[in-house]
Design a protein around this motif. Structure first.
Motif, PDB file in Angstrom:
ATOM      1  N   THR A 118       2.176  13.994  -6.323  1.00 59.16           N
ATOM      2  CA  THR A 118       1.753  12.437  -6.730  1.00 59.16           C
ATOM      3  C   THR A 118       0.484  12.538  -6.372  1.00 59.16           C
ATOM      4  O   THR A 118       0.165  13.743  -5.130  1.00 59.16           O
ATOM      5  N   THR A 119       0.240  11.918  -6.461  1.00 61.56           N
ATOM      6  CA  THR A 119      -1.274  11.023  -6.539  1.00 61.56           C
ATOM      7  C   THR A 119      -1.717  11.185  -4.642  1.00 61.56           C
ATOM      8  O   THR A 119      -2.580  11.132  -4.109  1.00 61.56           O
ATOM      9  N   THR A 120      -0.760  10.774  -4.084  1.00 64.40           N
ATOM     10  CA  THR A 120      -0.676  10.220  -2.869  1.00 64.40           C
ATOM     11  C   THR A 120      -0.435  10.547  -2.235  1.00 64.40           C
ATOM     12  O   THR A 120      -0.329  10.407  -0.925  1.00 64.40           O
ATOM     13  N   GLY A 121       0.872  11.216  -2.722  1.00 65.34           N
ATOM     14  CA  GLY A 121       2.261  11.452  -1.484  1.00 65.34           C
ATOM     15  C   GLY A 121       2.670  11.061  -0.404  1.00 65.34           C
ATOM     16  O   GLY A 121       3.521  11.774   0.527  1.00 65.34           O
ATOM     17  N   MET A 122       1.894   9.380  -0.412  1.00 61.97           N
ATOM     18  CA  MET A 122       3.424   8.112  -0.054  1.00 61.97           C
ATOM     19  C   MET A 122       4.737   8.034  -0.946  1.00 61.97           C
ATOM     20  O   MET A 122       4.573   8.012  -1.713  1.00 61.97           O
ATOM     21  N   ASN A 123       5.485   7.219  -0.382  1.00 64.81           N
ATOM     22  CA  ASN A 123       6.491   6.979  -0.402  1.00 64.81           C
ATOM     23  C   ASN A 123       6.467   6.040  -0.832  1.00 64.81           C
ATOM     24  O   ASN A 123       6.070   5.187  -0.845  1.00 64.81           O
ATOM     25  N   ASP A 124       7.254   5.616  -2.588  1.00 71.99           N
ATOM     26  CA  ASP A 124       7.145   4.081  -3.231  1.00 71.99           C
ATOM     27  C   ASP A 124       7.946   2.957  -2.004  1.00 71.99           C
ATOM     28  O   ASP A 124       7.795   1.656  -1.977  1.00 71.99           O
ATOM     29  N   SER A 125       8.907   3.563  -1.874  1.00 74.67           N
ATOM     30  CA  SER A 125       9.489   2.721  -0.306  1.00 74.67           C
ATOM     31  C   SER A 125      10.400   3.784   0.726  1.00 74.67           C
ATOM     32  O   SER A 125      10.370   4.948   0.279  1.00 74.67           O
ATOM     33  N   VAL A 126      11.163   3.193   1.136  1.00 71.19           N
ATOM     34  CA  VAL A 126      12.710   3.980   2.228  1.00 71.19           C
ATOM     35  C   VAL A 126      13.606   3.407   2.288  1.00 71.19           C
ATOM     36  O   VAL A 126      13.790   2.025   2.393  1.00 71.19           O
ATOM     37  N   ALA A 144       0.756  -1.272   0.079  1.00 71.35           N
ATOM     38  CA  ALA A 144       0.452  -0.017   0.065  1.00 71.35           C
ATOM     39  C   ALA A 144       0.839   0.910  -0.257  1.00 71.35           C
ATOM     40  O   ALA A 144       0.994   2.399   0.452  1.00 71.35           O
ATOM     41  N   LYS A 145       2.221   1.417  -0.324  1.00 69.49           N
ATOM     42  CA  LYS A 145       3.157   2.390  -0.359  1.00 69.49           C
ATOM     43  C   LYS A 145       3.735   2.800   1.070  1.00 69.49           C
ATOM     44  O   LYS A 145       2.487   1.864   2.014  1.00 69.49           O
ATOM     45  N   VAL A 146       4.176   3.512   1.207  1.00 69.07           N
ATOM     46  CA  VAL A 146       4.590   3.644   2.829  1.00 69.07           C
ATOM     47  C   VAL A 146       3.998   5.220   3.688  1.00 69.07           C
ATOM     48  O   VAL A 146       5.027   5.933   2.623  1.00 69.07           O
ATOM     49  N   ALA A 147       3.589   5.310   3.758  1.00 72.33           N
ATOM     50  CA  ALA A 147       3.391   6.672   4.975  1.00 72.33           C
ATOM     51  C   ALA A 147       4.623   7.329   4.923  1.00 72.33           C
ATOM     52  O   ALA A 147       5.952   6.533   5.166  1.00 72.33           O
ATOM     53  N   PRO A 148       4.468   8.784   5.104  1.00 69.54           N
ATOM     54  CA  PRO A 148       5.723   9.642   5.323  1.00 69.54           C
ATOM     55  C   PRO A 148       6.390   9.194   6.781  1.00 69.54           C
ATOM     56  O   PRO A 148       7.049   9.103   6.713  1.00 69.54           O
ATOM     57  N   GLU A 149       5.078   9.406   7.329  1.00 73.29           N
ATOM     58  CA  GLU A 149       5.518   9.552   8.885  1.00 73.29           C
ATOM     59  C   GLU A 149       6.065   8.295   9.516  1.00 73.29           C
ATOM     60  O   GLU A 149       7.137   7.758  10.142  1.00 73.29           O
ATOM     61  N   VAL A 150       6.326   7.447   8.375  1.00 77.63           N
ATOM     62  CA  VAL A 150       7.545   5.715   8.739  1.00 77.63           C
ATOM     63  C   VAL A 150       9.043   6.134   8.648  1.00 77.63           C
ATOM     64  O   VAL A 150       9.962   6.180   9.478  1.00 77.63           O
ATOM     65  N   VAL A 151       9.479   7.774   7.768  1.00 83.05           N
ATOM     66  CA  VAL A 151      10.730   8.098   7.766  1.00 83.05           C
ATOM     67  C   VAL A 151      11.236   9.119   9.013  1.00 83.05           C
ATOM     68  O   VAL A 151      11.347   8.565   9.617  1.00 83.05           O
TER      69      VAL A 151
END
Length: 860
Positions: A679-687, A548-555
């Motif tokens: 981007t459409t979601t603003g989320m990361n493809d990976s970290v 589901a892609k990676v939320a920015p909060e993970v970073v």
């Protein structure tokens, strides 16, 4: 001439069968291209969530690039497609509400939303949903079947099928991942889509309007605006009024079936991809079809030289012979063209499934079968056959009646002046294409197209100069054949004297081997180079991904944890720039891959092999280019680039660095915050995570803690991640698929040519047997001849492919040697050589079943 044409067709059914097969397959392959083109231009996916809206206002998903104040020229279907959803400004809504005939204007706000199972895995059983604001349900015929609308910031409403998959009813609690991470929501209600059975194409989760607005990736922007007509106003009238008031705004006004392109991003982006695919393939297929049909008809007419000579001797005028040959070709072409359409439909149904399987088109892709591709395929097939027949009959009709029978007795030994001049021009053209390719080293896409053109030009040159090439080849191969005293000598003598027949058998082999080698080994060289660049360039120790892609909060969660030396989100997208054509002033928009990384963490996680400039200057108003992008865009360090980001936003960053590993990573590198915001979601493809050498245990613990907090996260080391990236080869598979169509066509032509060449030798075989040669010796002679055909065809095919592959390898690796799998090459060689042997061996065996005394007196 009509009765003579019909009589010839009846009497020479076997002779015309080879031409019919070539035309049928050509029509089938052209039909596939036509269906792909029409499917790209006309989508038959109906709107769902927008089904109740009379007019949808959405962003334009195809990019116009300004060049010197004007848009770069490109036909609408050929313009680059923006891969992110292009938003609409919410401030346009009041203008629309003020229009006469408007009942309501409803904004649709998309929110990334993925339902998570208790074990942390994404919800199974179908497509992941997309979140929307509750008000947008007015745009579709939704009704609450249970519960109530969502209220506050922690309630959701599910569509009926999604609720069944999640086994949820009003009052239950679900874990839902949005752009702000994974949260717990209470199910407040269930909605059903009225007037339609089965699940929604895109499952929907509806949040409260307040929650959707707070989680919008792009404040002040919405996915689309739905306009509902007041009673008495038609959709067309409303669309005209909306178009007028929004004139000058970069938006699309959609009604009827076009609303689906606004609702489903994959539908909007798939159409242009299919158009580009169809157009690029159709060009090569068309040229191959002309070449194959021309060579097949030339072979068929060449086998009838004695008949043509006799017609000329008894008084037939040249125009009468031409009319007879063209009438025969048209009759066969019409039958082959019409029957090729259903074959093409069957092939397209198989191809459509494979395209969806590999992610090139949506999972529910359904080809559009209209009448235009069928008519086009038949017309092109008939026209090709007509022109080929005129060319094939030209030489026979130029024979003087008094010389006809004498010339028919022996195959001409040399080339005509016109053919020699044409061959020389093609050789010079091949050299010019090769030199042009040396100047395209920075444009891999253009180089691949030029390589295909170079291969085809070389093959056509070999076909035009076929007798000379065959005679020269037999001087090399002949001594090996003559090591067999009887059958080998006969085979060498046959091939050396019947050089035109040998050329007709060798040319399809050259085509099959050269095209197969070029397409397959160009792709393998590209993949090998990309893999090497990724392996050398990825220096992060761990890579975090999620379905589901990676939320920015993970970073943010990982930053500052003990033992972590550097961490950055990696977001990928696509941008559109203006390509500068080599050797001309023409400019065209071009789509390039892009990635966003934290500039501070970039040196610690990715080594892009810097060539010029400085990554330290990468920031909100700058960009770094790969060497390929630098060459294609005509930009270097210090220049200002003009680019459209994935959502259509026009930016002019300054180039601060040029790096080499663009094939393994991306053509352009931005500051992470800049690219993610568009981007459409603003989320990361990976970290990407880099651990301190002395604290790897602490990093492992930190990653485990984060994985517990974000259950859908998957942690991989760099080796595992590189392996996963290597397996994602959807576009490479499409190239292989299209190449397979051409190779299969060429392979059938190989068999076709061998069968036609062998079937006309029935009297020759009978004469050999009457003079004392046994059937076994005849078959051994045929085997030697087939071996010579295979060796010459494979050798010349390999040589024809080498210049093109050398150009590609030189551009990618700096060496002229491409990445070639020995097993794959042997498969190509073995397959084509086997087809050539089969095409000669089987008909020869059938001819030898008849008694020679009966065959020697039969007609030709």
């Amino acid at each position: 001439m009509l009765w003579l044409t019909l009589a010839t067709l009846r009497a020479r059914k076997g002779g015309f069968f080879g031409t019919f097969i070539a035309l049928l397959i050509g029509s089938a392959v052209l039909s596939v291209c036509g269906i792909l083109l029409e499917s790209g231009l006309r989508s038959d996916v109906p709107p769902q969530r927008y089904a109740a809206a009379d007019v949808i206002v959405s962003g334009r998903q195809q990019a116009d690039m300004p060049v010197d104040g004007e848009a770069a020229p490109a036909p609408a279907p050929m313009k680059p497609t923006l891969v992110e959803r292009v938003p609409v400004r919410a401030e346009l809504a009041p203008k629309l509400r003020a229009l006469r005939g408007v009942r309501a204007v409803v904004a649709d706000i998309g929110v990334p939303a993925h339902i998570v199972e208790p074990d942390g895995a994404p919800l199974a059983g179908g497509t992941q949903p997309l979140g929307h604001n509750w008000s947008s349900t007015e745009l579709g015929p939704f009704r609450l079947t249970s519960g109530r609308a969502p209220a506050g910031m922690a309630e959701v409403v599910l569509d009926a099928d999604l609720a069944a998959r999640a086994d949820a009813v009003p009052g239950d609690r679900l874990s839902v991942t949005t752009g702000a991470g994974t949260g717990h929501f209470r199910v407040s209600g269930i909605v059903a889509f009225q007037g339609r059975e089965g699940p929604l194409r895109q499952p929907a989760v509806f949040f409260s309007d307040a929650f959707a607005a707070s989680r919008s990736v792009r404040p002040g922007l919405v996915d689309s605006l739905g306009v509902l007509a007041a009673p008495g106003t038609t959709s067309d009238e409303l669309a005209d009024a909306v178009s007028t008031v929004l004139d000058g705004h970069d938006v699309s006004v959609r009604t009827d079936g076009d609303r689906a392109e606004a609702e489903f991003l994959d539908v909007a982006t798939t159409g242009p991809k299919l158009v580009l695919l169809a157009v690029s393939v159709a060009g090569n297929i068309f040229l191959v079809t002309i070449f194959v049909v021309s060579s097949t008809l030339a072979l068929a007419v060449g086998h009838r030289r004695r008949e043509m000579a006799l017609l000329r001797a008894v008084g037939a005028a040249p125009r009468q012979v031409r009319r007879m040959v063209t009438a025969e070709a048209l009759a066969v072409a019409l039958a082959g063209g019409v029957l090729g359409w259903p074959v093409g439909v069957l092939v397209m149904r198989w191809i459509g499934g494979r395209l969806a399987e590999h992610g090139f088109v949506p999972f529910d892709f359904a080809p559009v079968y209209g009448p235009l591709p069928a008519v086009g395929a038949v017309l092109v097939t008939v026209l090709t056959a007509y022109l080929a027949a005129l060319t094939a009959a030209r030489r026979a009709t130029r024979i003087r009646p008094t010389e006809a029978l004498g010339e028919a007795a022996l195959e001409p030994a040399g080339l005509g002046r016109g053919r020699a001049v044409t061959g020389a021009v093609l050789v010079l053209g091949s050299a010019a294409l090769f030199v042009m390719g040396l100047n395209l080293s920075g444009d891999f896409a253009a180089l691949v197209g030029l390589a295909n053109s170079l291969v085809l030009t070389v093959v056509i040159a070999a076909a035009v100069l076929g007798p000379l090439v065959s005679r020269a080849s037999m001087r090399v191969v002949g001594p090996a054949l003559r090591t067999s005293r009887v059958t080998g000598h006969l085979a060498a003598a046959n091939n050396s004297t019947q050089v035109r027949r040998l050329a007709g058998a060798v040319t399809p082999l050259i085509l099959a081997v050269s095209f197969a080698a070029t397409v397959i080994f160009a792709a393998s060289t590209s993949q090998h180079t990309a893999r090497e660049q990724r392996e050398a360039g990825l220096v992060a120790d761990h890579v975090l991904t999620s379905p589901a892609k990676v939320a920015p909060e993970v970073v943010e969660d990982l930053r500052g944890r003990e033992g972590i030396r550097a961490v950055t989100g990696l977001v990928t997208s696509s941008v559109v720039g203006v390509e500068v054509a080599v050797g001309s002033d023409s400019r065209q928009p071009v789509s390039l891959s892009a990635q966003g990384l934290d500039p501070k963490a970039l040196p610690e996680t990715v080594d892009l092999d810097l060539r010029r400039g400085d990554f330290d200057r990468l920031g909100p108003a700058t960009v770094a280019l790969s060497t390929t992008a630098s060459s294609r865009l005509g930009l270097d360090v210090g220049d200002a680039a003009q680019l459209r980001l994935g959502d259509g936003t026009l930016v002019t960053p300054r180039v601060v660095a040029v790096y080499d590993r663009g094939l393994g990573f991306a053509d352009l590198t931005f500051d992470h915050a800049v690219l993610a915001a568009h981007t459409t979601t603003g989320m990361n493809d990976s970290v990407l995570v880099r651990a301190a050498t002395e604290a790897r245990a602490d990093v492992t613990k930190a990653l485990a803690e984060v994985a517990e907090e974000y259950p859908s996260l998957q942690v991989a080391d760099r080796i595992s991640f590189n392996r996963q990236m290597q397996e994602q080869q959807a576009y490479a598979w499409v190239n292989y698929l299209i190449a397979g169509l051409i190779i299969a066509y060429a392979g059938v032509t190989v068999v076709n040519a061998q069968v036609m060449n062998t079937m006309v030798r029935r009297r020759e075989f009978a004469l050999l047997r009457l003079t004392g040669i046994t059937s076994r010796q005849v078959m051994r002679m045929v085997s030697w001849e087939s071996a010579a055909v295979a060796v010459i065809g494979v050798g010349l095919g390999t040589l024809a492919a080498f210049p093109a592959l050398g150009l590609i390898a030189l551009a990618l690796t700096g060496s002229v040697w491409p990445t070639v799998s020995p097993l794959t090459y042997l498969s190509i060689v073995g397959g084509t050589a086997g087809l050539a042997a089969l095409g000669a061996y089987v008909p020869a065996r059938l001819l030898l079943l008849r008694r020679p005394i009966h065959t020697i007196g039969s007609r030709e």
